[in-house]
Design an enzyme around this catalytic site. Sequence first.
Site, PDB file in Angstrom:
ATOM      1  N   ASP A  35      -4.286   4.685   6.532  1.00  0.00           N
ATOM      2  CA  ASP A  35      -4.067   4.661   7.974  1.00  0.00           C
ATOM      3  C   ASP A  35      -2.603   4.321   8.225  1.00  0.00           C
ATOM      4  OD1 ASP A  35      -5.476   4.568  10.770  1.00  0.00           O
ATOM      5  OD2 ASP A  35      -4.094   2.867  10.741  1.00  0.00           O
ATOM      6  N   GLU A  37       0.488   3.308  11.244  1.00  0.00           N
ATOM      7  CA  GLU A  37       0.904   2.953  12.606  1.00  0.00           C
ATOM      8  C   GLU A  37       2.297   3.559  12.792  1.00  0.00           C
ATOM      9  OE1 GLU A  37      -1.206   1.764  14.628  1.00  0.00           O
ATOM     10  OE2 GLU A  37      -2.674   1.317  13.060  1.00  0.00           O
ATOM     11  N   HIS A 177      -5.865  -1.456  15.385  1.00  0.00           N
ATOM     12  CA  HIS A 177      -4.586  -0.745  15.398  1.00  0.00           C
ATOM     13  C   HIS A 177      -3.564  -1.369  14.458  1.00  0.00           C
ATOM     14  CE1 HIS A 177      -5.744   2.095  18.474  1.00  0.00           C
ATOM     15  NE2 HIS A 177      -6.194   1.099  19.224  1.00  0.00           N
ATOM     16  N   ASP A 182      -7.599  -1.034   9.890  1.00  0.00           N
ATOM     17  CA  ASP A 182      -8.194   0.254  10.267  1.00  0.00           C
ATOM     18  C   ASP A 182      -8.631   1.041   9.024  1.00  0.00           C
ATOM     19  OD1 ASP A 182      -7.671  -0.474  12.827  1.00  0.00           O
ATOM     20  OD2 ASP A 182      -6.351   1.210  13.318  1.00  0.00           O
TER      21      ASP A 182
END
Length: 573
Positions: A35, A37, A177, A182
């Site tokens: 994942d 960001e 987030h 995540d």
Amino acid sequence: MSTAPVTAAPGRWDEQRTFEELGRPLHDLTFCVVDLETTGGSVGDGDRITEIGAVKVRGGQVLGEFQTLVNPHTSIPAFIAVLTGITNRMVADAPPITSALPAFLEFAAGSVLVAHNARFDVGFLKHFAREQDIPWPDFEVLDTVKLARHVVSRDESPNHKLSSLARVFRSGTTPNHRALEDARATVDVLHGMMERLGGLGVHTLEELQGYSSKVASAQRRKRHLADHLPHAPGVYLFRDDRSRVLYVGTSKDLRRRVRSYFTASETRSRIGEMVQIATRVEGIECATPLEAEVRELRLIAEHKPSYNRRSRFPEKVTFLKLTREVWPRLSIVKRVLADDADYLGPFSSRSAAESTLAALHEVFPIRQCNDRLGRQPSRSACVLAEMARCLAPCDGSVDLQTYAAVVRQLQDNLKRRPDDVVELVNAKMAALAEQERFEEAAAHRDRLASFVRGAARTQRLSALTRCPEIVAARREEDPSAGSGRRARWAVHVIRRGRLAAAGVIPAGTDAVAYVDSLRASAETVLPTVGPAPAASAEESERILRWLESPGVRLVDVVGEWTCPVHGAGRHHL
């Protein structure tokens, strides 16, 4: 081209199934769930990665975790900082993407890459790999969003967001987030979906990647129908309990393709219906993929299976005919006769023939009436003559020599070079476009396209049909060799546009002797009338595509295989 059919019999095991055909069991594979960001939603707009989190799992066990903040060297928007909790101060001393990405790729090496909305995460990773000239590893990618759309119903969850799915599968981690949290939640969602699908017979990566909720469980239970089909090119026929052919298809690997109807993403509702009706699958092994394609066309034409949509009626074609009479004319006919007339086609539809006819009448003012006219007709002219769209031989407005000259020019455009038609119609299109009469220009464009396609097809098929025999070979991969691919020489004998024989030269065999034997046993094909090939037009076109493919070597050509240098093909391209 005779080979014995191989019929799938339920419940029998004549041989040990290989690891390759079974697929790769999910419990044996390592998954790297990742994942990211970022500073925004589009790498194309200059957005950057701010954090990478990943979890490596196998057989339900966590093997390792990876987490790093990334200095984006740009300011993080305030709303992104509020959403993720990642601030400019937090990433100020973090490694840049030039350090973080290689470290992640090393961690993920050898895994199946998993992401929730993989297009986003993998898109960012690939972009920065290209930016650093890092070769992108050959990852297989699994998208949990796409899978969830087939596994989780709207009754269970209003959407397929990670937070919603984490609640459905009771994830031990709440998505917030942040990349690692995540990724952990995505692991729980992935395992939850795997567990659910295991009860439906989905146990391999191939089955998981291709899973579709539109494939019914009853359909999946019929996987055994493919068990005894070979790993070889050929044709497969689905049959019902009365032995009627429901569907015909072809593949370079019969067993793998037929298995996909029961385990892969077969979402066509009519095919799902067909599989539920089917009680057995018959396979016909072929020497080469081309032979398989040709057999497929012939079997579809023979059985006209209700679940095949294409190629069922090869006999339903039309031709454009330039008649042989005192005052020749163009007409649309359904078959070619031995009348020494000139033919254009075959056209797959009457509308294409009519469109071509309209294009030719735009350029050549020959008569459009259907009457037979003698040498000295004496009747009144029609309205086309008053519009200067017909030379009007009916009322004596033109002599035989002038009319014949126009017909010869038309013949030249049909058989050799279509420049007159192309230039005149293009000029009309340009004039109409300049006047902003775009719909009329488009109509002329479509007519011209129909003519060029028809003329190119006629010239190509006629050239092949005129050849009594072409023998050609190409080095091709052996699909039965599995992962240890080996090359072999595929040989085809084509007679008057029809595939007469196909074979593969066995290793250690005298190639010349093998080809001579193949030619001797090939089907006898008699000459046909006009441009019509001895096979269906679709079969001859498949053969032409193979003959024109890279690597094909002509072993022998009996006769002359040529197309006009200035023919319609150059305009078609």
